[in-house]
Design an enzyme around this catalytic site. Structure first.
Site, PDB file in Angstrom:
ATOM      1  N   ASP A  11     -37.328  30.101 -20.856  1.00 15.95           N
ATOM      2  CA  ASP A  11     -36.172  30.320 -19.979  1.00 15.95           C
ATOM      3  C   ASP A  11     -36.676  31.203 -18.853  1.00 15.95           C
ATOM      4  OD1 ASP A  11     -33.945  31.289 -18.711  1.00 15.95           O
ATOM      5  OD2 ASP A  11     -32.885  31.896 -20.537  1.00 15.95           O
ATOM      6  N   TYR A 230     -33.448  43.158 -28.054  1.00 25.34           N
ATOM      7  CA  TYR A 230     -32.857  41.830 -27.891  1.00 25.34           C
ATOM      8  C   TYR A 230     -33.108  41.290 -26.487  1.00 25.34           C
ATOM      9  CZ  TYR A 230     -29.669  37.979 -27.808  1.00 25.34           C
ATOM     10  OH  TYR A 230     -29.155  36.721 -27.697  1.00 25.34           O
ATOM     11  N   LYS A 233     -31.803  34.639 -27.721  1.00 26.74           N
ATOM     12  CA  LYS A 233     -32.214  33.919 -28.928  1.00 26.74           C
ATOM     13  C   LYS A 233     -33.477  33.123 -28.606  1.00 26.74           C
ATOM     14  CE  LYS A 233     -29.475  34.578 -32.549  1.00 26.74           C
ATOM     15  NZ  LYS A 233     -29.862  35.937 -32.899  1.00 26.74           N
TER      16      LYS A 233
HETATM   17  C1  F6R Z   1     -27.078  33.879 -25.440  1.00 24.25           C
HETATM   18  C2  F6R Z   1     -27.126  34.241 -24.039  1.00 24.25           C
HETATM   19  C3  F6R Z   1     -25.888  34.704 -23.386  1.00 24.25           C
HETATM   20  C4  F6R Z   1     -25.989  36.166 -22.976  1.00 24.25           C
HETATM   21  C5  F6R Z   1     -24.690  36.643 -22.314  1.00 24.25           C
HETATM   22  C6  F6R Z   1     -24.822  38.042 -21.758  1.00 24.25           C
HETATM   23  O1  F6R Z   1     -28.344  33.591 -25.928  1.00 24.25           O
HETATM   24  O2  F6R Z   1     -28.158  34.176 -23.406  1.00 24.25           O
HETATM   25  O3  F6R Z   1     -24.773  34.521 -24.190  1.00 24.25           O
HETATM   26  O4  F6R Z   1     -26.274  36.956 -24.108  1.00 24.25           O
HETATM   27  O5  F6R Z   1     -24.339  35.793 -21.245  1.00 24.25           O
HETATM   28  O6  F6R Z   1     -25.920  38.046 -20.919  1.00 24.25           O
HETATM   29  P1  F6R Z   1     -26.381  39.331 -20.132  1.00 24.25           P
HETATM   30  O7  F6R Z   1     -26.560  40.431 -21.154  1.00 24.25           O
HETATM   31  O8  F6R Z   1     -27.651  38.866 -19.484  1.00 24.25           O
HETATM   32  O9  F6R Z   1     -25.279  39.610 -19.149  1.00 24.25           O
HETATM   33 MG    MG Z   2     -31.985  29.462 -23.741  1.00 21.45          MG
HETATM   34 MG    MG Z   3     -31.411  32.219 -21.932  1.00 24.36          MG
END
Ligand code: F6R
Ligand code: MG
Ligand code: MG
Length: 372
Positions: A11, A230, A233
């Site tokens: 990603d 974190y 995923k």
């Molecule tokens: C799940 C994912 C999204 C982010 C969420 C918050 O794997 O990538 O659900 O966890 O959009 O993202 P941030 O912390 O980047 O604002």
């Molecule tokens: Mg992804």
């Molecule tokens: Mg992602």
């Protein structure tokens, strides 16, 4: 000469949140692989699933080859430059280290690869998942390679009669690759005991006990173990060789019709149904749902045929409908009980601080009668 299939995915930034890579980023990655891969890879195919780009390469350099890994790493770096220029969200997010050290393992991108002597006809499947973890493939692989309810070939085909050997990785162990090998059918209950824990025990590879050939390779990266915190995923990719001495394409696909519950989705913290989807699809709802795409190819002298986008078939519309209903149903209970992943997997730090603060406010009641 043996053929190697290598898929490396990352990603490196997405449009509108964590939805999908931009066309310009994808084009740059494709262009780089085509230009710089000449003389190194025989063939390649670039696709995306949700916000992850997968680079599939066929070559003759074997597993873990530094030139092949560098090609994908540099393609992702080039794509990241475009992602930054365009202001994509999370530009370069899976490239966790600055410099390449011979192999993308431990640097952020996920990798799955198999080297084999090509059969006269060599069909294989490329799976890519978004908003979930490598253990999401545990159940489909168990059912496809060890259960005649999904894989009648286990009882009907003499070339599969001896069953398969599963190599399982303990992804919570960070000192190295801690693995165990278990044989189906004798070790079925031991297999089940490990595979039920999809956060910790992950199928890494499977090989035929009849021929000794490897037929499954799963990416088993734990981004969390690399970054120490974190960072999303792990969105696994997987290669599965099919037919003849291996399960048929249909037998491998069969368990995906369950749309099993997996962990991931919004903030990597929820249990939702695993939705089979067309390739090159964005995520759509609650930062999900957890998606899985499947491209079916044949490879011959290292050359790839055009793929079949397996889950694009109308059969899977009903399964998508079911996955939507299952997801909506569990999402109705929000953060409570099995709707949200357990504490260990809740890797956003906020809850740890909150619970530590609350912990200090707890008090132990004295047995009744001893107070006052
Ligand atoms: C799940 C994912 C999204 C982010 C969420 C918050 O794997 O990538 O659900 O966890 O959009 O993202 P941030 O912390 O980047 O604002
Ligand atoms: Mg992804
Ligand atoms: Mg992602």
């Amino acid at each position: 000469m043996k053929t190697t299939l290598t898929v490396i995915k990352a990603d490196i930034g997405a449009v509108g949140g964590h939805l999908k890579p931009s066309e310009a980023v994808l084009n740059r990655v494709k262009e780089y692989v085509n230009l710089e891969g000449g003389g190194l890879v025989i063939d390649s195919y670039v696709s995306y699933t949700g916000d992850d780009i997968a680079i599939l390469m066929s070559h003759q350099k074997g597993v873990g080859d530094s030139d092949i890994h560098r090609l994908a790493w540099e393609a992702f770096r080039e794509g990241t430059e475009i992602a930054k220029e365009e202001g994509l969200y999370g530009a370069g997010q899976d490239l966790l280290k600055d410099s390449f050290a011979g192999n993308v393992r431990g640097l952020g991108p996920a990798v799955a690869e198999i080297e084999f002597e090509e059969r006269p006809n060599e069909p294989f499947l490329l799976f890519a998942a978004d908003k979930t973890e490598p253990g999401a493939y545990n159940l489909p692989l168990y059912l496809a390679f060890a259960d005649p309810m999904h894989c009648p070939g286990l009882m009907l085909s003499p070339s599969m009669a001896q069953g398969f050997t599963f190599t399982i990785l303990d992804v919570s162990y960070t000192e190295g690759d801690r693995v165990i090998e278990l044989n189906a059918p004798e070790d079925l209950y031991d297999l089940a005991a490990l595979l039920r824990d999809t956060h910790r025990f992950v199928i890494k590879s499977i090989r035929s006990r009849t021929t000794g050939e490897e037929c499954v390779a799963v990416s088993t990266t734990r981004l969390h173990n690399i970054a120490g915190k974190y960072v999303g995923k792990d969105d696994p990719v997987m290669i599965v060789r099919v037919q003849s001495q291996f399960p048929a394409t249909g037998e491998v696909l069969s368990p995906f019709a369950i749309a099993p519950y997996v962990s991931g989705d919004c903030r990597g913290s929820h249990n939702v149904a695993f939705m089979p989807t067309k390739v090159n699809e964005p995520v759509a709802w609650f930062d999900g749902p957890a998606l899985v795409s499947c491209l079916a190819f044949c490879v011959h002298n290292g050359r790839l045929t055009e793929p079949v986008d397996v889950f694009a078939h109308s059969f899977w519309d009903v399964i998508r409908e079911k996955a939507t209903q299952k997801t909506l149903e569990i999402r109705r209970q929000g953060f409570v009980g099995p709707a949200m992943v357990g504490f260990e997997e809740l890797e956003y730090g906020g809850i740890t601080e909150r619970l530590a603060r609350l912990d200090e406010k707890f008090r132990v009641l004295q047995p009744s009668g001893s107070e006052g």
